[in-house]
Scaffold this motif. Sequence first.
Motif, short mmCIF file in Angstrom:
data_model
loop_
_atom_site.label_atom_id
_atom_site.label_comp_id
_atom_site.label_asym_id
_atom_site.label_seq_id
_atom_site.Cartn_x
_atom_site.Cartn_y
_atom_site.Cartn_z
N ARG A 12 0.73 -1.33 0.06
CA ARG A 12 -0.08 0.22 -0.31
C ARG A 12 1.02 1.13 0.00
O ARG A 12 1.92 1.30 0.13
N ILE A 20 -6.25 3.55 5.15
CA ILE A 20 -7.32 2.75 6.43
C ILE A 20 -6.82 2.43 7.69
O ILE A 20 -8.66 1.88 8.51
N ASN A 63 -5.78 -6.54 0.53
CA ASN A 63 -6.05 -7.56 0.93
C ASN A 63 -4.87 -8.04 2.52
O ASN A 63 -3.78 -6.88 2.27
N HIS A 64 -5.65 -7.44 3.57
CA HIS A 64 -4.27 -8.33 4.77
C HIS A 64 -3.57 -9.32 4.64
O HIS A 64 -3.31 -9.43 5.46
N ASP A 65 -3.85 -9.74 4.10
CA ASP A 65 -3.04 -11.13 4.13
C ASP A 65 -4.57 -11.77 2.93
O ASP A 65 -5.50 -11.58 2.09
N ARG A 68 -7.66 -13.16 3.73
CA ARG A 68 -9.17 -12.15 3.92
C ARG A 68 -10.14 -11.84 3.69
O ARG A 68 -11.55 -12.20 3.96
N LEU A 82 -3.12 -14.75 14.92
CA LEU A 82 -1.57 -14.31 13.61
C LEU A 82 -1.00 -15.10 14.40
O LEU A 82 -1.05 -16.44 15.18
N ARG A 84 2.19 -16.73 12.09
CA ARG A 84 3.48 -16.37 10.54
C ARG A 84 2.80 -17.04 9.71
O ARG A 84 2.59 -18.19 9.07
N PHE A 90 5.86 -12.14 9.04
CA PHE A 90 4.48 -11.45 8.42
C PHE A 90 3.73 -11.88 9.44
O PHE A 90 3.95 -13.54 8.77
N PHE A 91 2.48 -12.03 9.62
CA PHE A 91 1.96 -12.70 10.70
C PHE A 91 0.18 -13.08 9.19
O PHE A 91 -0.38 -11.24 8.94
N ARG A 93 -4.18 -13.93 9.51
CA ARG A 93 -5.02 -14.18 10.77
C ARG A 93 -5.85 -15.73 10.35
O ARG A 93 -6.03 -15.59 9.23
N GLU A 297 3.76 -7.21 -1.65
CA GLU A 297 3.72 -6.40 -0.50
C GLU A 297 4.51 -6.95 0.51
O GLU A 297 4.74 -5.89 1.60
N ARG B 92 4.43 -4.23 5.68
CA ARG B 92 4.28 -4.68 6.99
C ARG B 92 4.36 -5.96 7.29
O ARG B 92 5.02 -7.02 6.97
N ILE B 93 3.67 -5.24 8.62
CA ILE B 93 3.83 -7.54 9.62
C ILE B 93 2.67 -7.66 10.06
O ILE B 93 2.23 -9.17 9.68
N PHE B 94 1.60 -7.29 10.20
CA PHE B 94 0.16 -8.07 9.78
C PHE B 94 -1.03 -6.30 9.84
O PHE B 94 -1.13 -5.65 9.91
N ASP B 95 -2.01 -6.99 9.12
CA ASP B 95 -3.13 -6.02 8.69
C ASP B 95 -2.89 -4.59 7.96
O ASP B 95 -1.87 -5.11 7.05
N ASN B 96 -3.04 -3.97 9.30
CA ASN B 96 -2.48 -2.69 8.72
C ASN B 96 -1.31 -2.20 9.56
O ASN B 96 -1.26 -1.06 9.34
N TYR B 98 2.56 -1.82 10.36
CA TYR B 98 3.67 -1.86 9.04
C TYR B 98 4.75 -1.86 10.34
O TYR B 98 4.52 -1.40 11.01
#
Lengths: 327, 335
Positions: A12, A20, A63-65, A68, A82, A84, A90-91, A93, A297, B92-96, B98
Amino acid sequence: MMKIFVLGAYPRSAKTRKAIRDLDEGKISIEEARLAILEDTAYICGVQVGAGLSYVQDPAIENHDIFRPFVESWRGVYADGLLRFFDNNFFYRIPVFVEEPDVQKCVISQRVRILKRIVHYYPIKISVPGPVTFSFMSKTELDRSELAISISRAYVLDSELGDSIPDILQLDEPFLTDPDASPYHVSILEECVKELKRRFSRIIISLYYGVPREDVFKRVIELPVEALTISLVEYPDRALSLLKTVRPESSKICIGVIDARDIKVEEYESVKKLVEKTIECVEGRDLYGISTSCGFELIPLKYAIEKTQILGRYGLRISEEVVKVRG
Amino acid sequence: MSNYTLPKAFITTVVGSYPKFPEAQEAIEKRKRGLISEEEFRKICRSAIRKVVEDYITAGVDIISDGEQTREDMVVFFVERMRGYEIGDWVRIFDNVYFRKPIVVSKIEYVGPMIIEDWEYARSVSDGRPVKFIITGPYTILDWSFNLYYRDRRELIFDIARALRREIEEAVKRGAKYVQVDEPALSTRPVREEAELLKEALEIMLKGLDCKKIVHICFGRIERILPYILDYPVDQFDLEFKNSNFRLLPYLKEYSYNKELGYGVVDVHSLKVETVEEIKDAVYRLLKLDIIGPEKIYLDPDCGLKRLPREIALEKLKNIVKAARELRREYGYES
Ligand SMILES: [Zn+2]
């Protein structure tokens, strides 16, 4: 003609990250957040077209992942804690399937429709979690092979309900590169592909992050799909020796040569060498194509853009210097 | 200096991090925004470190840590204090959510003490209990940053190892007896090549140092790399067991494990406090394998406690200590 394309989602922009966040905090409306996402999408599509890529890959900005959008659009599944995501820092859900997925909202057809409005003259590629990866990386009491098949049916239904088909449907199956994945998992995928083929005529299976086991790879290349991608970035020697042993039909193989998880820019000569070595290993005349190693990403947007342009540039040169010379 | 006598068996310890006290969290934020100097930052964090140590002493843990109160992140903290890194763009680490992933932009060099001050302070208030010197390892630092300078990733990890060695040498000179290298990233890529790369780096980092050397690895598929790490130049592996339901145990037997073992017996991702009985059962299971004896077993949590509420972290530690005491009595080490 050798195909050149990106394998997955894009990061993003700062503006979209903020939009967001603001949406989550109730500061802006969903329409305002969508506008930021749409701006990123249009910009990235433009970059791909400008780079001369063969397909426009859905940037999947929202996309969050990878799971999702579907988890949020289907009944019978929700997103939990979460976990890995493979070897990344990066994790994702973890999806929890309490029953078979029931499509409430269309994801694939919605994306196709938006992308077609941006680049109506270009082939569109949508990547979705491969049904085996989706099923085996979720939590569920259901039978996983049946779940994988019902996920495939949900993709078909999504496309039918929304009355849109992507030019290419890419199934992301990183799970099949895990040492625990076996031919059994490929046999499930085989059933899924049968389901999917009823609706999607052009399918690519994408194996990334690792190198699959030989017994797995042998079965995957037999599946009736247009192409198969394999990454040469993480473990090039292992990937090349796999190709040499299995000798797949070269016109079905696409190799990942641009590292989409790293910001360092590859040199042309080293990429060219990888392509040459691959062609040597498979003893083919040509390849289906070259691509990134996975989605972009996990690097900042500016590098993703730069690498998209490089992929295009290198791809065109390789088409002329390597593939044409041999063909 | 040390007036604390360690037990002969089932020594209790911690992996390193402890829930952040508010003053430490606030100080980290202020320092990031440039509102306080590094010196002021350290000073504020001292009160947090002291509270951590007090909790450890209350629980009765034998070998303790500074609770990593000054470290906002286990990689960023170190790279900000070494030469060669730039704080990069958002990833990014997760969701939104960072983080700014560091980038190597020039040769990695040691600048000066990074965690020594915190460790020394913890030691000064530890009532004689040994304080482990805990440092993030070169593989994890390599893996969680980008590299735009080194052509060869091997050269990069070796330079990181050389820089970290300087820090460890200084700590050993000042009396550190237990040095632990944290490598959570290794288990995310559990393949031979990577395990062997870390081995070379550890040799650069630890060879010839006069202290007990420990490597901590957690989560992921540790069993896949176990055969390739057993000859690391360390005395002890500190590993996560409880979270993965002790899946690793049969592999210890299979590969004839014989080093000391930091045995993770409580889950740091679960709010449920393990009972003394559960912890003792875990130890019985290990002893039944008949690979190492009670003197080589160190009891601790699976990983750092930073994500738990303080009360739960403390309760978990208390139960580890109680279990260890009962076990020592049962096995005749204490009356
Ligand atoms: Zn850990």
